[in-house]
Scaffold this active site. Structure first.
Site, PDB file in Angstrom:
ATOM      1  N   LYS A  18       0.902  -1.294   0.167  1.00 29.73           N
ATOM      2  CA  LYS A  18      -0.036  -0.036   0.071  1.00 29.73           C
ATOM      3  C   LYS A  18       0.940   1.110  -0.094  1.00 29.73           C
ATOM      4  CE  LYS A  18       0.555   1.573   4.252  1.00 29.73           C
ATOM      5  NZ  LYS A  18       0.686   2.961   4.871  1.00 29.73           N
ATOM      6  N   THR A  73      -4.273   5.780   2.865  1.00 26.86           N
ATOM      7  CA  THR A  73      -3.003   6.348   2.519  1.00 26.86           C
ATOM      8  C   THR A  73      -3.163   6.895   1.029  1.00 26.86           C
ATOM      9  OG1 THR A  73      -1.981   4.133   2.250  1.00 26.86           O
ATOM     10  CG2 THR A  73      -1.534   5.229   4.175  1.00 26.86           C
TER      11      THR A  73
END
Length: 330
Positions: free
Chosen positions: A189, A246
Site C-alpha cells: 500500500k 494512504t
C-alpha cells in the site's frame, strides 16, 4: 517482566513509534521509547513532546525516552517501529529475552526479499513474533481518535493474548494468524499511495485515482497470494483498509511524495527535502524485484519504481494507459 522495567518498550522514536507509546500509556501504563536522535530523547523527557517527528502531541508523563536498547529489552512487550531496511541490525542489537515483539514497520528487506517477520525470526532468538498493521495515521492515534488494526501471529493462541494487552477504548486490534498477508498489505500500500499521489499531482482526476486504487488492490492481492497470504486478510484492515487511507490524504508521506513526482519534481530532491521517511520509496524497487521473482505482474509498482529512478511522469503515465486491454479478473 523484570522488576522495575517498563510495561511496554518501543524501538523507534519517529511519529508512529511515538504515537504507539502514547496509546499504550493510557491509564498510567509505563512505556520506554528508544530513539537514535539525542534531541528526540531530550524533547520527550523534558518537554513531553516529540518536537521533531510528532509536534503538537503532548505525551503522557509515563513515557520515558532512552538511548539504551537494554532498557527496552527488559520491557514486558516490545513494539518494533524502525524503518524496514534497518530492522535486522536493530533486532540483532536487542538484548535476548522472552518478551513478545510486535512488528509495526512496513516493507520488504532488500537483498533477501524477506518479509519482516522472517527477518525477526532469524535475528530475535526465541521471542514470540507478532505483526501489527492497519490504517493508522500517527497524529490521530496519538490524539486518541478511534483506530482499528490487524494483529497477526502464526500461533493461533498468541494474537488474542497480545491483543488483550494492547487494546484500549479507542485502539482496537483484530486477531489473525496471517502474518504474510498483514505484512504484504502494509508494504504494497505504501507504493500504491505514491502512485495515487502522482495522479493527484498530475491533475488526472478522481476517476483515475479510484481506478488506480482498484487496480493496485488487484496487484496487492496477486502478490500476497503468491507469497502465501490470504485474500481475506488483504481485503481487511491491513490491506484494503490501509490502502484507502494512504491513497487519499496528504497526511500520508507516500501520497505527498507522489504529488511531487506528479508535478514533475525529481524523486531525489523530494526525498532529500524530508526528515521523515516515505517508506514506499525504499519498498518500490524491492517489491518490483520480489514480484519478478514470484512471477507476478505488478504494472503500477513498476511504474512507481521507474518514477523513483528518474523517469518522466507523463511518459510513465502514458505507458500505463497504453497497456493492452485485458479481462478485469484473470
Amino acid at each position: 517482566m523484570t522488576s522495575g522495567a517498563a510495561e511496554f518498550g518501543i524501538v523507534g522514536g519517529g511519529a508512529w513509534g511515538t504515537a504507539i507509546a502514547q496509546a499504550m500509556a493510557v491509564g498510567g501504563r509505563t512505556v520506554a521509547l528508544w530513539a537514535r536522535e539525542a534531541e528526540v530523547i531530550d524533547a520527550i523527557n523534558t518537554q513531553a513532546e516529540n518536537t521533531a517527528f510528532l509536534p503538537g502531541a503532548i505525551l503522557s508523563p509515563t513515557i520515558h525516552a532512552t538511548a539504551d536498547l537494554g532498557e527496552i529489552g527488559r520491557a514486558g512487550l516490545i513494539f518494533v517501529v524502525t524503518p524496514a531496511q534497518h530492522m535486522r541490525d536493530v533486532l540483532a542489537a536487542l538484548p535476548p529475552g522472552d518478551a513478545p515483539l510486535v512488528l509495526c514497520s512496513k516493507g520488504i528487506e532488500a537483498g533477501s526479499l524477506k518479509l519482516l517477520h522472517e527477518v525477526a525470526h532469524e535475528t530475535a532468538g526465541r521471542r514470540p513474533i507478532a505483526v501489527m498493521s492497519g490504517p493508522t495515521f500517527a497524529h490521530e492515534v496519538a490524539a486518541g481518535l478511534p483506530t482499528a488494526v490487524t494483529l497477526a501471529c502464526e500461533d493461533e493462541g498468541c494474537a488474542p493474548g497480545i491483543a488483550a494487552l494492547i487494546a484500549r477504548a479507542r485502539f482496537r486490534p483484530y486477531s489473525s494468524t496471517d502474518m504474510v498477508g498483514a505484512e504484504i498489505g502494509g508494504a504494497v500500500k505504501n507504493v500504491l499511495a505514491i502512485a495515487c499521489g502522482v495522479v493527484e499531482g498530475a491533475g488526472l482526476g478522481q476517476n483515475a485515482r479510484a481506478a488506480l486504487i482498484a487496480r493496485g488492490f488487484a496487484e496487492m492481492t496477486r502478490f500476497g497470494l503468491a507469497r502465501g497470504g490470504r485474500a481475506e486478510t488483504l481485503a481487511g484492515l491491513s490491506g484494503l483498509g490501509d490502502l484507502v487511507l494512504t491513497c487519499s490524504s496528504t497526511s500520508s508521506r507516500n501520497f505527498s511524495l507522489g504529488i511531487g513526482l506528479g508535478q514533475g519534481r525529481r524523486a531525489a530532491d523530494l526525498i532529500a527535502d524530508r526528515r521523515t521517511v516515505a517508506e514506499g520509496a525504499f519498498t518500490a524497487p524491492v517489491l518490483a524485484e520480489a514480484a519478478r521473482a514470484a512471477g507476478v505482474d505488478m504494472p503500477v509498482t513498476d511504474a512507481v519504481n521507474r518514477l523513483l529512478g528518474g523517469a518522466v511522469a507523463a511518459e510513465v503515465i502514458g505507458d500505463l494507459l497504453a497497456r493492452p486491454l485485458r479481462a478485469e479478473v484473470h
